[in-house]
Design a protein around this motif. Structure first.
Motif, PDB file in Angstrom:
ATOM      1  N   LYS A 273       0.836  -1.199   0.000  1.00 47.92           N
ATOM      2  CA  LYS A 273       0.000   0.000   0.000  1.00 47.92           C
ATOM      3  C   LYS A 273       0.871   1.250   0.000  1.00 47.92           C
ATOM      4  CE  LYS A 273      -3.875   2.227   2.344  1.00 47.92           C
ATOM      5  NZ  LYS A 273      -4.840   2.150   3.492  1.00 47.92           N
ATOM      6  N   ASN A 274       1.915   1.217   0.808  1.00 48.36           N
ATOM      7  CA  ASN A 274       2.872   2.326   0.818  1.00 48.36           C
ATOM      8  C   ASN A 274       4.169   1.846   1.466  1.00 48.36           C
ATOM      9  OD1 ASN A 274       1.598   2.462   3.584  1.00 48.36           O
ATOM     10  ND2 ASN A 274       3.098   4.097   3.790  1.00 48.36           N
ATOM     11  N   VAL A 275       5.238   2.567   1.222  1.00 51.14           N
ATOM     12  CA  VAL A 275       6.515   2.327   1.881  1.00 51.14           C
ATOM     13  C   VAL A 275       6.805   3.550   2.739  1.00 51.14           C
ATOM     14  CG1 VAL A 275       8.998   1.962   1.603  1.00 51.14           C
ATOM     15  CG2 VAL A 275       7.398   0.870   0.026  1.00 51.14           C
ATOM     16  N   PRO A 276       6.863   3.392   4.062  1.00 51.69           N
ATOM     17  CA  PRO A 276       7.150   4.546   4.921  1.00 51.69           C
ATOM     18  C   PRO A 276       8.493   5.177   4.560  1.00 51.69           C
ATOM     19  CG  PRO A 276       6.455   2.647   6.231  1.00 51.69           C
ATOM     20  CD  PRO A 276       6.672   2.156   4.841  1.00 51.69           C
ATOM     21  N   ARG A 277       8.571   6.472   4.749  1.00 51.31           N
ATOM     22  CA  ARG A 277       9.815   7.179   4.464  1.00 51.31           C
ATOM     23  C   ARG A 277      10.990   6.562   5.217  1.00 51.31           C
ATOM     24  NH1 ARG A 277       9.381  13.454   5.235  1.00 51.31           N
ATOM     25  NH2 ARG A 277       7.959  13.077   3.497  1.00 51.31           N
ATOM     26  N   SER A 278      10.717   6.057   6.404  1.00 49.58           N
ATOM     27  CA  SER A 278      11.772   5.486   7.247  1.00 49.58           C
ATOM     28  C   SER A 278      12.350   4.195   6.667  1.00 49.58           C
ATOM     29  CB  SER A 278      11.236   5.227   8.653  1.00 49.58           C
ATOM     30  OG  SER A 278      10.111   4.367   8.613  1.00 49.58           O
ATOM     31  N   GLN A 279      11.685   3.636   5.629  1.00 52.22           N
ATOM     32  CA  GLN A 279      12.163   2.398   5.012  1.00 52.22           C
ATOM     33  C   GLN A 279      12.720   2.597   3.608  1.00 52.22           C
ATOM     34  OE1 GLN A 279       8.977  -0.459   5.123  1.00 52.22           O
ATOM     35  NE2 GLN A 279       8.921  -0.576   7.359  1.00 52.22           N
ATOM     36  N   LEU A 280      12.681   3.804   3.104  1.00 49.29           N
ATOM     37  CA  LEU A 280      13.097   4.038   1.717  1.00 49.29           C
ATOM     38  C   LEU A 280      14.563   3.695   1.473  1.00 49.29           C
ATOM     39  CD1 LEU A 280      11.254   7.373   0.818  1.00 49.29           C
ATOM     40  CD2 LEU A 280      10.733   5.073  -0.008  1.00 49.29           C
ATOM     41  N   HIS A 281      15.400   3.763   2.520  1.00 47.79           N
ATOM     42  CA  HIS A 281      16.822   3.502   2.336  1.00 47.79           C
ATOM     43  C   HIS A 281      17.112   2.029   2.048  1.00 47.79           C
ATOM     44  CE1 HIS A 281      16.031   2.841   6.608  1.00 47.79           C
ATOM     45  NE2 HIS A 281      17.136   2.110   6.681  1.00 47.79           N
ATOM     46  N   TYR A 282      16.102   1.178   2.166  1.00 46.85           N
ATOM     47  CA  TYR A 282      16.286  -0.233   1.830  1.00 46.85           C
ATOM     48  C   TYR A 282      16.080  -0.496   0.330  1.00 46.85           C
ATOM     49  CZ  TYR A 282      16.443  -1.331   6.808  1.00 46.85           C
ATOM     50  OH  TYR A 282      16.807  -1.395   8.135  1.00 46.85           O
ATOM     51  N   ILE A 283      15.669   0.509  -0.408  1.00 49.43           N
ATOM     52  CA  ILE A 283      15.523   0.384  -1.864  1.00 49.43           C
ATOM     53  C   ILE A 283      16.794   0.901  -2.527  1.00 49.43           C
ATOM     54  CG2 ILE A 283      14.245   1.210  -3.885  1.00 49.43           C
ATOM     55  CD1 ILE A 283      11.738   1.224  -2.165  1.00 49.43           C
ATOM     56  N   ASP A 284      17.338   0.130  -3.447  1.00 51.54           N
ATOM     57  CA  ASP A 284      18.596   0.492  -4.109  1.00 51.54           C
ATOM     58  C   ASP A 284      18.387   1.484  -5.242  1.00 51.54           C
ATOM     59  OD1 ASP A 284      20.237  -1.375  -2.578  1.00 51.54           O
ATOM     60  OD2 ASP A 284      19.216  -2.952  -3.709  1.00 51.54           O
TER      61      ASP A 284
END
Length: 390
Positions: A273-284
């Motif tokens: 549904k969404n990716v929290p901003r706090s998790q965006l660093h896990y995307i390359d």
């Protein structure tokens, strides 16, 4: 109309969105307000529309003095929404004239807000700052709601750029170049990128969707609207290698349903549904697209945020976009003027985790540069407000 703001230094920001509304332009206004209050003791008044739209910004508690007006329509009918937005802009400017303190920073939501600002600030000879986000009426042409050669478009555009602001706050150098061509005598300019994140929480607990599998994680997290290409996303879905790569899809907007249906049976894709901003660093690598007709008229905040959260960008567009012009050191370009499939096949075959790691190091340097650009723009805006009160 009297201005009783001389004892204190004040500025008034007018925009449709402001926290707790999660719109990204309201979050940008909040960031500027906080900086002016904390670093310069400049009092900030915000005039905005009381409504709750979807948006990609964070939910925050408002700061500053808040002046809200009701919207005429909160439904989903596109025709009524457009009419309400047109009138909301008028009422925002009229309200601003009655409550303004100090110079006015006029943003660009709802559509044609600067049109009304140009008219009424000109009539009452009010000094103002033009903070450009999405540009209208240009976006109406890009959306095919108007024709560029129509009399109505020419009149609206002429009026919008008739009253020169004291300062132009632009999203990027390319947008600034475009806007300046509309003025006979160019105003002063500062560049303030939208979507710069610095102080934000990073989850140390690895999310469920991120596996320790040695794969490159791609992501499209955000709006999939008129300025963006669903063909690019479909092409990527058809091309990427699920044995070596994984795709996170968290999309909303008018083109989202089509992509969600297209992707739901595909291997190597996680729908969220969404990716929290706090998790965006896990995307390359973040997938970003911008159709050329929207160059300079749409906010490239998603790409900026991707860099600032430690990722890189695979950009589908052309070299004239600020997205590429500003972020190319941490990005790859899929040229919209060349064959999409061949470019994607070559990229997918050639990309390696080692190259991604090198690019991510470049993104850290670029993120610092973007933050410095943001602070420099804040300081120029503050200096302008201070001179106004002298």
């Amino acid at each position: 109309m009297p201005d009783n703001s001389r004892k204190e230094k004040w500025v008034t920001i007018v925009n449709r969105h402001y926290p707790p509304n999660p719109g990204i332009t309201g979050e940008s206004a909040w960031d500027l307000a906080k900086y002016l209050i904390d670093h310069y003791n400049i009092q900030v008044q915000i005039v905005h529309v009381l409504r709750n739209d979807d948006g990609g910004g964070a939910v925050r508690s408002p700061i500053g003095k808040i002046v809200s007006i009701p919207t005429l329509y909160k439904g989903k009918n596109e025709g009524l929404k457009s009419l309400a937005g047109f009138l909301d802009g008028l009422f925002l400017i009229l309200k601003t004239l009655f409550v303004k303190k100090g110079p006015v920073i006029c943003m660009t939501s709802p559509p044609l807000l600067p049109f009304w600002a140009s008219i009424f600030f000109g009539i009452f000879r009010k000094k103002w700052i033009f903070w450009s986000m999405d540009l209208f009426p240009e976006a109406f042409v890009a959306n095919r709601k108007m024709k560029s050669n129509s009399f109505l478009y020419k009149i609206i555009r002429s009026i919008t750029y008739n009253n020169k602001p004291e300062l132009l706050v632009s999203l990027g150098p390319k947008q600034a170049e475009y806007i300046l061509t509309n003025y006979k005598r160019p105003p002063l300019v500062t560049v303030l990128p939208c979507g710069v994140f610095t102080d934000y929480e990073k989850d140390t607990q690895i999310p469920e969707w991120k596996k320790d599998d040695g794969k490159i994680y791609f992501g499209y997290c955000g709006n999939l609207g008129a300025p963006h290409s669903k063909e690019f996303l479909k092409g990527f879905i058809d091309t990427f290698n699920p044995d070596k790569q994984h795709l996170i899809l968290a999309v909303y907007g008018p083109k989202a349903t089509d992509i969600q249906e297209y992707a739901k049976e595909k291997s190597g894709i996680t729908l969220l549904k969404n990716v929290p901003r706090s998790q965006l660093h896990y995307i390359d690598i973040h997938l970003v697209s911008l159709l050329p007709e929207f160059n300079h008229t749409a906010v490239p905040s998603k790409a900026i945020s991707s860099i600032c959260t430690g990722g890189t960008v695979l950009f589908y567009g052309n070299e004239e976009a600020d997205t590429w012009f500003m972020l190319q050191k941490a990005s790859w370009l899929v040229d919209i003027n060349k064959d999409l499939k061949n470019q994607l096949v070559n990229f997918i075959e050639d990309i390696s985790l080692e190259e991604v790691i090198r690019k991510k190091k470049d993104s850290l340097i670029l993120a610092d540069q973007l933050h410095n650009m943001e602070i420099s723009a804040y300081q120029e805006i503050a200096d302008h407000i201070i001179r106004y009160h002298q």
